[in-house]
Design an enzyme around this catalytic site. Structure first.
Site, PDB file in Angstrom:
ATOM      1  N   SER A  93      47.425  42.479  35.303  1.00  0.00           N
ATOM      2  CA  SER A  93      47.625  42.169  33.887  1.00  0.00           C
ATOM      3  C   SER A  93      46.415  41.431  33.311  1.00  0.00           C
ATOM      4  CB  SER A  93      48.917  41.385  33.716  1.00  0.00           C
ATOM      5  OG  SER A  93      49.323  41.346  32.371  1.00  0.00           O
ATOM      6  N   ASP A 194      56.125  50.372  32.036  1.00  0.00           N
ATOM      7  CA  ASP A 194      55.659  48.992  31.966  1.00  0.00           C
ATOM      8  C   ASP A 194      56.102  48.429  30.629  1.00  0.00           C
ATOM      9  OD1 ASP A 194      54.140  46.631  31.605  1.00  0.00           O
ATOM     10  OD2 ASP A 194      52.490  47.407  32.813  1.00  0.00           O
ATOM     11  N   HIS A 224      55.967  46.287  35.359  1.00  0.00           N
ATOM     12  CA  HIS A 224      54.680  45.620  35.163  1.00  0.00           C
ATOM     13  C   HIS A 224      54.188  44.874  36.411  1.00  0.00           C
ATOM     14  CE1 HIS A 224      51.376  43.786  33.035  1.00  0.00           C
ATOM     15  NE2 HIS A 224      51.805  42.580  33.349  1.00  0.00           N
TER      16      HIS A 224
END
Length: 270
Positions: A93, A194, A224
């Site tokens: 991320s 996600d 995610h």
């Protein structure tokens, strides 16, 4: 300030090939610890730092910004370069964005990049209003634990301080401008489902980087936080193969595999 369970930084002294892992926004090393342990089991030197303002309480994150987060991983990269011949950078991320900026700014000092669901923008209706909204509303609900695996939780904050979100937005815009400077081999592992980072972020990154050696892998069974999800073993295997291809002497022959990291739940390449 006491740390959340699993938020401790992780360091392992292995061989001359190192991996620097960067965790995500409002998360902690807990989200990448199994990946770090797997890489250490392959004989690699591994560093997984705790970013400033993370791993304690959301109020601590409110008084930090992207300069603090980036400075921490930049410092770790420089330390690894002093000890090891080759360094790979990786992240989840926002950690993926941190890894990409390290690659853009350090050039040949980075041997390769591995990112899982990398962020390129702050999304949501209030994203553009953050410069003003952060002065009116202190926090919004958390973004952690987007995981398909039942019961599995990601240790992290249940609130997002908007001052920090505003800083994250500025950082991602900065990284986007620097993406053409990324020339290293790149491994992208992406979850089609996600709920935090949409596929458009990865598409934007792939369209702007200058790397010619690019591998994209779809994580069909994960959300995610794929590093704690059904496809975790796939991430570990693909990253090990990526490093072994670029630095064959990096992973030690016959290194001990982490328990439970077989080939179950693997998916086809995308």
């Amino acid at each position: 300030m006491p740390l959340l369970t699993g938020a401790e930084p992780y360091h392992h002294r292995g061989g001359e090939t190192a991996v620097l892992l960067c965790h995500g926004f409002t998360g902690s090393p807990a989200s990448l610890r199994p990946w770090a342990a797997h890489l250490a089991g392959q004989g690699l030197t591994v560093s997984l730092p705790l970013l400033p303002g993370h791993g304690t309480r959301w109020e601590d994150l409110r008084v930090t910004g992207w300069q603090d987060w980036y400075a921490e991983v930049d410092r770790e990269l420089r330390l690894l370069r002093e000890r090891c011949e080759r360094v790979f950078v990786a992240g989840l991320s926002m950690g993926g964005a941190l890894a990409l900026r390290l690659a853009a700014r350090h050039g040949d000092a980075v041997s390769g990049v591995m990112v899982v669901n990398p962020a390129n923008r702050v999304h949501g209706l209030g994203a553009r209003a953050l410069p003003v909204l952060r002065h009116l509303v202190p926090t919004t609900r958390g973004i952690g634990s987007d995981i398909a695996k039942p019961v599995q939780r990601e240790p992290g904050y249940d609130r997002v301080p908007l001052h920090a979100a505003h800083s994250l937005r500025a950082f991602l815009r900065l990284v986007d401008r620097e993406l053409p400077q990324v020339t290293q081999p790149l491994l992208v592992l992406r979850s089609p489902q996600d709920h935090v980072v949409p596929p458009a972020d990865t598409a934007r990154i792939l369209a702007r980087i200058s790397s010619t050696d690019v591998t994209e892998v779809l994580l069909e069974h994960s959300y995610h936080v794929a590093t704690l999800d059904h496809d975790a073993a796939r991430i570990f295997e693909e990253s090990t193969a990526f490093i072994d291809r670029l630095a064959p002497e990096g992973c030690l022959p016959g290194a001990v595999k982490e328990p439970g990291l077989g080939k179950e739940g693997t998916t086809a390449r995308g």
